[in-house]
Design an enzyme around this catalytic site. Structure first.
Site, PDB file in Angstrom:
ATOM      1  N   SER A  62      21.829  91.802  66.582  1.00 59.16           N
ATOM      2  CA  SER A  62      22.660  91.851  67.787  1.00 59.16           C
ATOM      3  C   SER A  62      23.327  93.205  67.957  1.00 59.16           C
ATOM      4  CB  SER A  62      23.744  90.769  67.685  1.00 59.16           C
ATOM      5  OG  SER A  62      24.735  90.932  68.681  1.00 59.16           O
TER       6      SER A  62
ATOM      7  N   TYR B  52      22.205  95.197  75.325  1.00 65.09           N
ATOM      8  CA  TYR B  52      22.838  95.006  76.634  1.00 65.09           C
ATOM      9  C   TYR B  52      22.757  96.321  77.403  1.00 65.09           C
ATOM     10  CZ  TYR B  52      25.000  90.596  75.127  1.00 65.09           C
ATOM     11  OH  TYR B  52      25.217  89.315  74.701  1.00 65.09           O
TER      12      TYR B  52
ATOM     13  N   THR C 250      19.006  91.325  76.820  1.00 67.70           N
ATOM     14  CA  THR C 250      19.719  90.113  77.263  1.00 67.70           C
ATOM     15  C   THR C 250      20.130  90.292  78.716  1.00 67.70           C
ATOM     16  OG1 THR C 250      20.514  89.658  75.029  1.00 67.70           O
ATOM     17  CG2 THR C 250      21.716  88.637  76.829  1.00 67.70           C
TER      18      THR C 250
ATOM     19  N   ARG D 192      34.711  80.685  77.985  1.00 68.44           N
ATOM     20  CA  ARG D 192      34.700  79.879  76.761  1.00 68.44           C
ATOM     21  C   ARG D 192      36.151  79.505  76.448  1.00 68.44           C
ATOM     22  NH1 ARG D 192      30.616  84.475  74.352  1.00 68.44           N
ATOM     23  NH2 ARG D 192      29.212  84.361  76.155  1.00 68.44           N
TER      24      ARG D 192
ATOM     25  N   LYS E  73      15.438  88.316  77.357  1.00 70.67           N
ATOM     26  CA  LYS E  73      16.085  87.088  76.863  1.00 70.67           C
ATOM     27  C   LYS E  73      17.053  86.556  77.916  1.00 70.67           C
ATOM     28  CE  LYS E  73      19.062  85.506  73.040  1.00 70.67           C
ATOM     29  NZ  LYS E  73      20.314  85.198  73.765  1.00 70.67           N
TER      30      LYS E  73
ATOM     31  N   HIS F 232      21.612  81.183  76.463  1.00 67.97           N
ATOM     32  CA  HIS F 232      22.658  81.826  75.668  1.00 67.97           C
ATOM     33  C   HIS F 232      23.453  80.789  74.865  1.00 67.97           C
ATOM     34  CE1 HIS F 232      24.267  86.075  75.579  1.00 67.97           C
ATOM     35  NE2 HIS F 232      25.153  85.468  74.821  1.00 67.97           N
TER      36      HIS F 232
ATOM     37  N   ARG G  94      26.495  79.202  76.476  1.00 67.61           N
ATOM     38  CA  ARG G  94      27.757  79.958  76.484  1.00 67.61           C
ATOM     39  C   ARG G  94      27.992  80.725  77.792  1.00 67.61           C
ATOM     40  NH1 ARG G  94      29.479  80.744  71.047  1.00 67.61           N
ATOM     41  NH2 ARG G  94      30.110  82.925  71.196  1.00 67.61           N
TER      42      ARG G  94
ATOM     43  N   ASP H  49      15.007  79.665  72.523  1.00 67.73           N
ATOM     44  CA  ASP H  49      16.104  79.405  71.586  1.00 67.73           C
ATOM     45  C   ASP H  49      17.053  78.379  72.196  1.00 67.73           C
ATOM     46  OD1 ASP H  49      17.972  80.686  73.298  1.00 67.73           O
ATOM     47  OD2 ASP H  49      18.000  82.532  72.151  1.00 67.73           O
ATOM     48  N   GLY H  50      17.953  77.843  71.370  1.00 63.06           N
ATOM     49  CA  GLY H  50      18.951  76.899  71.852  1.00 63.06           C
ATOM     50  C   GLY H  50      18.628  75.463  71.487  1.00 63.06           C
TER      51      GLY H  50
END
Length: 370
Positions: A119, A143, A169, A178, A241, A265, A268, A296-297
């Site tokens: 990341s 990013y 991303t 959040r 992504k 994500h 999120r 993913d997820g």
């Protein structure tokens, strides 16, 4: 997990049998603010929770009498062989879970011979990650910032270090709401920082901070033309992504990227979007094998991996379970998480009548129950 044996007066280690065991351990041992940060979903967490529930709604159609006396879980991603189709998704701040942070993550991925997407928001630098696991297979998650020079510099750093792909991303023009992070006023502790940008933002020390870097650093004007910009500054394959629709999957192919990760994500960002596994089929149908598709997820078991591959994913990536493994025992804990998933996947394959990943296809899925 420790349980005390009163007679001997010592604590015996309880076997960690499944990923939920690691989740329970992490919840018990991490600080509330750290646990809440990793567990967070946006708003009411509907999408986060649906990521898991969606897998449970999918039923398999196992075939029998297929001679599964030997099995092979190997596959390739972007032409590189990995030992089984589970990689490590990019998640931030691994030093919050374990003191060695991403260095431990990199070593575990290297030991299991799988792909680690490191990341941007790492608490170890890209250089430290490479030094810790020199022969590991790595991609870098990126990013796009308002200051394009920042993005360009990190791209050139990782390309020179031997990272094999860029994972752009695209679902964070703004950060999702959040609630627990807001309630906890989540901040990185003073001894940790976003190592890849060490020193870059010091002149703006007074500015409000969001997840370890100054607020408003991300560029909400990011668009498809930035994919062309990225291609103009690097020769690395680009994987996008955060794709959840067939329309965006088609645009990704048209813009010449090498892969997409179907992802919300971890629930999120936008609450109320589809579970990533539910979005997978329309994307697979649209792409028709022109580029590789990952997801993913919500992956928590080997049969989840099998379901994702049967629906057309090349590979899955795990986010939160990797962090739980780190919280349990660093590199060793994450190796255990990966090994459990590998063993479960191999067993689910065999019990479904598949000897290798090439034999996994949509005939394994009972669509009437979707």
């Amino acid at each position: 997990m420790n349980i005390c044996n009163r007679e001997g007066g010592r604590c015996a280690e309880m076997a960690m049998v499944c990923l939920t065991d690691f989740e329970e351990y992490a919840k018990e041992h991490l600080s509330k603010a750290t646990w809440d940060y990793y567990a967070a979903g946006a708003d009411e967490c509907c999408t986060r929770d649906d990521n898991l529930l969606a897998y449970k709604r999918i039923r398999l159609r196992p075939r029998v009498l297929r001679d599964v006396s030997s099995s092979d879980t190997r596959t390739t991603v972007q032409g590189t062989e990995i030992s089984f189709p589970v990689g490590i998704a990019p998640t931030a701040f691994h030093c919050l879970a374990w003191h060695e942070g991403e260095v431990a993550t990199a070593r575990a991925a290297e030991a299991l011979n799988t792909c680690y997407i490191s990341s941007t928001y790492s608490t170890c630098s890209v250089e430290e990650i490479v030094a810790a696991a020199p022969s590991g297979y790595r991609w870098f998650q990126l990013y796009v910032y308002r200051d394009r020079k920042l993005s360009a510099q990190i791209v050139h750093r990782v390309e020179a270090l031997g990272y094999k792909a860029l994972v752009l991303t695209v679902d964070v023009p703004y950060t999702g709401k959040r609630r627990n992070d807001i309630r906890n006023q989540f901040k990185l502790p003073p001894h940790l920082k976003v190592k890849n940008f060490d020193g870059v933002f010091q002149q703006e020390a007074a500015a409000p901070e969001e997840y370890g870097i100054p607020a408003n650093t991300l560029d909400p004007s990011i668009s498809w033309k930035d994919v062309y910009w990225l291609q103009s500054i690097t020769r690395l394959p680009i994987i996008i992504k955060g794709i959840l629709t067939k329309e965006d999957a088609e645009l990704a192919v048209e813009h010449g990227v090498q892969g997409v990760i179907v992802s919300n994500h971890g629930g999120r960002q936008l609450d109320g979007g589809p579970a990533s596994i539910d979005a997978l089929s329309e994307i697979v149908d649209t792409v028709q094998g022109r580029i590789e598709i990952y997801v993913d997820g919500g992956v928590r078991t080997g049969s989840d991996v099998l379901k994702a591959l049967a629906l057309g994913a090349r590979c899955v990536f795990i986010g939160r379970p990797a962090v739980w493994g780190l919280a349990y025992k660093g590199e060793e804990g994450l190796r255990e998480v990966l090994q459990i998933l590998n063993d479960e996947f191999r067993l689910s394959m065999a019990l479904s009548g598949c000897r290798n990943v090439a034999e996994i296809n949509r005939n394994l899925i009972q669509f009437s129950r979707l």
